[in-house]
Design an enzyme around this catalytic site. Structure first.
Site, PDB file in Angstrom:
ATOM      1  N   CYS A 248       0.825  -1.222   0.000  1.00 39.66           N
ATOM      2  CA  CYS A 248       0.000   0.000   0.000  1.00 39.66           C
ATOM      3  C   CYS A 248       0.859   1.272   0.000  1.00 39.66           C
ATOM      4  O   CYS A 248       1.445   1.592  -1.030  1.00 39.66           O
ATOM      5  CB  CYS A 248      -0.997  -0.057   1.141  1.00 39.66           C
ATOM      6  SG  CYS A 248      -2.428   0.988   0.810  1.00 39.66           S
TER       7      CYS A 248
ATOM      8  N   HIS B 163      -3.060  -5.288   1.761  1.00 38.09           N
ATOM      9  CA  HIS B 163      -2.350  -5.483   3.032  1.00 38.09           C
ATOM     10  C   HIS B 163      -2.414  -6.930   3.526  1.00 38.09           C
ATOM     11  O   HIS B 163      -3.221  -7.220   4.415  1.00 38.09           O
ATOM     12  CB  HIS B 163      -3.039  -4.655   4.130  1.00 38.09           C
ATOM     13  CG  HIS B 163      -2.920  -3.187   3.988  1.00 38.09           C
ATOM     14  ND1 HIS B 163      -1.885  -2.471   4.521  1.00 38.09           N
ATOM     15  CD2 HIS B 163      -3.731  -2.292   3.389  1.00 38.09           C
ATOM     16  CE1 HIS B 163      -2.053  -1.189   4.266  1.00 38.09           C
ATOM     17  NE2 HIS B 163      -3.166  -1.054   3.578  1.00 38.09           N
TER      18      HIS B 163
ATOM     19  N   GLU C  21      -0.521  -8.277   5.504  1.00 37.29           N
ATOM     20  CA  GLU C  21      -0.046  -8.299   6.896  1.00 37.29           C
ATOM     21  C   GLU C  21      -1.174  -8.201   7.906  1.00 37.29           C
ATOM     22  O   GLU C  21      -0.972  -8.527   9.069  1.00 37.29           O
ATOM     23  CB  GLU C  21       0.988  -7.180   7.127  1.00 37.29           C
ATOM     24  CG  GLU C  21       0.458  -5.738   7.117  1.00 37.29           C
ATOM     25  CD  GLU C  21       0.309  -5.126   5.719  1.00 37.29           C
ATOM     26  OE1 GLU C  21       0.350  -5.870   4.724  1.00 37.29           O
ATOM     27  OE2 GLU C  21       0.127  -3.894   5.634  1.00 37.29           O
TER      28      GLU C  21
END
Ligand code: GLN
Length: 202
Positions: free
Chosen positions: A81, A179, A181
């Site tokens: 991002c 994302h 993560e």
């Protein structure tokens, strides 16, 4: 494979989540915020957050030029991002004076999905990662407007305005608009550490 050491740029954004994703994959990760630490790592991650803030803080911490050099010298870097924006050679919708580290020959549009929807989730077919699809979480995300000849498009998302790359790689650099993560799926980190970090520098 011996354990890889991954530095996660820890100035602003969701660096903690990236550190856990790398650790869950069994590799070592730490928060990087000093230039000397660049010599200790096998790979660098640029987290999601605010690309203008991260760039400004990188300057304030005397990390901007050292990270640029790390990239130019063939260092392995993954940006999610805001991290994708920081890896782009050119930015549409940049703030006045906004700079990126660059490295991937592409133009990204900041907040690209904003005209339609700020944040959304979507299943992503990611080239090189077998099904099931990767869950893409997009938060005020960029998309890729233009890629150079040496850039590989790994995933795209279709909107009413057409299809846009949301994951790309060039050499030892990887960038995603979304994302991984913040999901339970660490296959993008696995892909980065296996396929991208493992590439030779040239
Ligand atoms: N919109 C942010 C930027 O331009 C990126 C958002 C994110 O990282 N989730 O930097």
């Amino acid at each position: 494979m011996s354990q890889l050491v991954v530095g996660v740029l820890s100035l602003q954004g969701d660096f903690r989540e990236h550190i856990s994703s790398v650790e869950r994959y069994g590799q070592r990760a730490f928060g990087l915020n000093r230039r000397e630490q660049l010599s200790e790592i096998d790979a660098l991650i640029l987290p999601g957050g605010e690309s203008t803030t991260i760039a400004k803080l990188a300057k304030a911490f005397d990390l901007f030029e050292p990270i640029k050099k790390f990239i130019e010298e063939g260092g392995a870097v993954y940006g999610s991002c805001a991290g994708m924006i920081l890896l782009a050679d050119s930015i549409e919708g940049a703030a006045v004076g906004q700079e990126s580290f660059g490295g991937i020959d592409m133009t990204v549009r900041r907040n690209a999905f904003g005209r339609q929807v700020d944040s959304f989730e979507s299943d992503i077919d990611f080239q090189g990662i077998p099904l099931p699809p990767v869950r893409g979480v997009f938060i005020r995300a960029p998309w890729v407007e233009r890629v150079g000849a040496h850039v590989q498009v790994l995933a795209e998302v279709s909107t009413s305005e057409g299809s846009h790359p949301v994951a790309v790689s060039q050499g030892r650099l990887l960038a995603t608009s979304f994302h991984p993560e913040i999901t339970e799926d660490f296959r993008i980190h696995e892909y980065f550490l296996n396929e991208i970090v493992g590439k030779s520098t040239r």
